[in-house]
Design a protein around this motif. Sequence first.
Motif, PDB file in Angstrom:
ATOM      1  N   HIS A  64     -38.996  27.737  19.588  1.00 22.09           N
ATOM      2  CA  HIS A  64     -38.760  28.684  18.499  1.00 22.09           C
ATOM      3  C   HIS A  64     -38.683  28.008  17.127  1.00 22.09           C
ATOM      4  O   HIS A  64     -39.693  27.551  16.611  1.00 22.09           O
ATOM      5  CB  HIS A  64     -37.508  29.503  18.791  1.00 22.09           C
ATOM      6  N   GLY A  65     -37.488  27.895  16.529  1.00 19.49           N
ATOM      7  CA  GLY A  65     -37.344  27.432  15.159  1.00 19.49           C
ATOM      8  C   GLY A  65     -37.739  25.993  14.913  1.00 19.49           C
ATOM      9  O   GLY A  65     -37.686  25.528  13.769  1.00 19.49           O
ATOM     10  N   THR A  66     -38.153  25.281  15.946  1.00 20.68           N
ATOM     11  CA  THR A  66     -38.616  23.903  15.771  1.00 20.68           C
ATOM     12  C   THR A  66     -39.837  23.849  14.858  1.00 20.68           C
ATOM     13  O   THR A  66     -40.082  22.833  14.205  1.00 20.68           O
ATOM     14  CB  THR A  66     -38.940  23.276  17.143  1.00 20.68           C
ATOM     15  N   ALA A  67     -40.605  24.925  14.788  1.00 19.21           N
ATOM     16  CA  ALA A  67     -41.775  24.975  13.900  1.00 19.21           C
ATOM     17  C   ALA A  67     -41.387  25.324  12.464  1.00 19.21           C
ATOM     18  O   ALA A  67     -42.221  25.233  11.560  1.00 19.21           O
ATOM     19  CB  ALA A  67     -42.779  26.004  14.412  1.00 19.21           C
ATOM     20  N   ASP A  68     -40.137  25.706  12.251  1.00 15.84           N
ATOM     21  CA  ASP A  68     -39.683  26.197  10.946  1.00 15.84           C
ATOM     22  C   ASP A  68     -38.911  25.113  10.214  1.00 15.84           C
ATOM     23  O   ASP A  68     -37.683  25.078  10.216  1.00 15.84           O
ATOM     24  CB  ASP A  68     -38.806  27.438  11.142  1.00 15.84           C
ATOM     25  N   GLY A  69     -39.628  24.206   9.575  1.00 19.26           N
ATOM     26  CA  GLY A  69     -38.991  23.136   8.801  1.00 19.26           C
ATOM     27  C   GLY A  69     -39.402  23.211   7.348  1.00 19.26           C
ATOM     28  O   GLY A  69     -40.568  23.475   7.027  1.00 19.26           O
ATOM     29  N   GLU A  70     -38.449  22.971   6.465  1.00 15.86           N
ATOM     30  CA  GLU A  70     -38.747  23.016   5.037  1.00 15.86           C
ATOM     31  C   GLU A  70     -39.439  21.746   4.559  1.00 15.86           C
ATOM     32  O   GLU A  70     -40.163  21.757   3.565  1.00 15.86           O
ATOM     33  CB  GLU A  70     -37.456  23.233   4.242  1.00 15.86           C
ATOM     34  N   ASN A  71     -39.191  20.653   5.259  1.00 10.67           N
ATOM     35  CA  ASN A  71     -39.800  19.385   4.845  1.00 10.67           C
ATOM     36  C   ASN A  71     -41.266  19.330   5.266  1.00 10.67           C
ATOM     37  O   ASN A  71     -41.644  19.814   6.329  1.00 10.67           O
ATOM     38  CB  ASN A  71     -39.052  18.202   5.486  1.00 10.67           C
ATOM     39  N   ASP A  72     -42.079  18.730   4.407  1.00  7.72           N
ATOM     40  CA  ASP A  72     -43.477  18.500   4.758  1.00  7.72           C
ATOM     41  C   ASP A  72     -43.576  17.182   5.512  1.00  7.72           C
ATOM     42  O   ASP A  72     -43.314  16.114   4.962  1.00  7.72           O
ATOM     43  CB  ASP A  72     -44.348  18.452   3.491  1.00  7.72           C
ATOM     44  N   ASN A  73     -43.934  17.264   6.769  1.00  9.80           N
ATOM     45  CA  ASN A  73     -44.064  16.075   7.600  1.00  9.80           C
ATOM     46  C   ASN A  73     -45.261  16.286   8.515  1.00  9.80           C
ATOM     47  O   ASN A  73     -45.173  16.984   9.532  1.00  9.80           O
ATOM     48  CB  ASN A  73     -42.785  15.840   8.415  1.00  9.80           C
ATOM     49  N   ALA A  74     -46.384  15.719   8.135  1.00  6.83           N
ATOM     50  CA  ALA A  74     -47.639  15.968   8.849  1.00  6.83           C
ATOM     51  C   ALA A  74     -47.548  15.542  10.312  1.00  6.83           C
ATOM     52  O   ALA A  74     -48.075  16.232  11.193  1.00  6.83           O
ATOM     53  CB  ALA A  74     -48.791  15.244   8.146  1.00  6.83           C
ATOM     54  N   TRP A  75     -46.883  14.402  10.587  1.00 15.51           N
ATOM     55  CA  TRP A  75     -46.800  13.941  11.969  1.00 15.51           C
ATOM     56  C   TRP A  75     -45.985  14.907  12.817  1.00 15.51           C
ATOM     57  O   TRP A  75     -46.393  15.268  13.929  1.00 15.51           O
ATOM     58  CB  TRP A  75     -46.185  12.542  12.040  1.00 15.51           C
ATOM     59  N   PHE A  76     -44.838  15.350  12.315  1.00 16.05           N
ATOM     60  CA  PHE A  76     -43.988  16.265  13.085  1.00 16.05           C
ATOM     61  C   PHE A  76     -44.658  17.617  13.255  1.00 16.05           C
ATOM     62  O   PHE A  76     -44.613  18.214  14.337  1.00 16.05           O
ATOM     63  CB  PHE A  76     -42.626  16.428  12.406  1.00 16.05           C
ATOM     64  N   ASP A  77     -45.295  18.114  12.187  1.00 13.21           N
ATOM     65  CA  ASP A  77     -46.019  19.383  12.301  1.00 13.21           C
ATOM     66  C   ASP A  77     -47.120  19.269  13.350  1.00 13.21           C
ATOM     67  O   ASP A  77     -47.371  20.204  14.114  1.00 13.21           O
ATOM     68  CB  ASP A  77     -46.622  19.781  10.960  1.00 13.21           C
TER      69      ASP A  77
END
Length: 249
Positions: free
Chosen positions: A112-125
């Motif tokens: 669920h909310g694991t995809a909802d991050g405010e930080n831009d992080n290409a590797w994590f996305d």
Amino acid sequence: MKPVTMKSLLLTICVLTMMKTNAQDQFRVLLFTQHDDWHYNTIPVAVQAFEEMAVENQFKFDWTQRPDDLIESLLEYDVVIFMNANANFLTTKHMDALKAFMKRGGGFVGIHGTADGENDNAWFDGLVGAKFVNHPKLQAAIVKVVNHDFPATWHLPNKWLRSDEWYNFENMNLDKLTILMTVDEASYDFTAGYDDIPLKGMGTKHPISWYQEYDGGRSFYTALGHKPESFKDKNFLNHIFGAIYWASK
């Protein structure tokens, strides 16, 4: 006879204990959660559900809310679950530990909310497989299982009616993801946001769960799981256990 009998009894107990320990440790799972204003009441229900799942399926389970545990002990586990936790609270050191875990062949399960991050992080996305954009109000909708050839969907019907938050995504590389489930946008009002501005959906193919091979390891994500009730739903719990099983291999 008595010494022999006692010796045999102790040996039997020892063997049974070892068998139980080995079975209990068939693989090792760490659940990582973070407190927020939207999912805090889900955490205790989910933790209890995972504890029961671990007993039923005989795997080692631990839970933490300390990001530093990703640095100190993550490599001791086979699978890490990020439940409504994302990159917002992870420093470079935490991210490096997660990268090392994946490169070692670790398994990642995002909920669920694991995809909802405010930080831009290409590797994590990329690890999650997509970036959250927005969602309409919680509604019932029809989930379509488009791939049954995977442990997280073996048990599910072709169409699954359930209530949840239907996430819209961006930065989704469909060439690398194997889509497991989509949500039928004709079955709910995808425009119904939380203000007067109507939302846009993702069209006839709206993925909500997928898996991939990623940076040496295995990654699974499901957008389902907003409310505590999800973690009392056997179909949903088997969806997650199937993902854990696959990610542990």
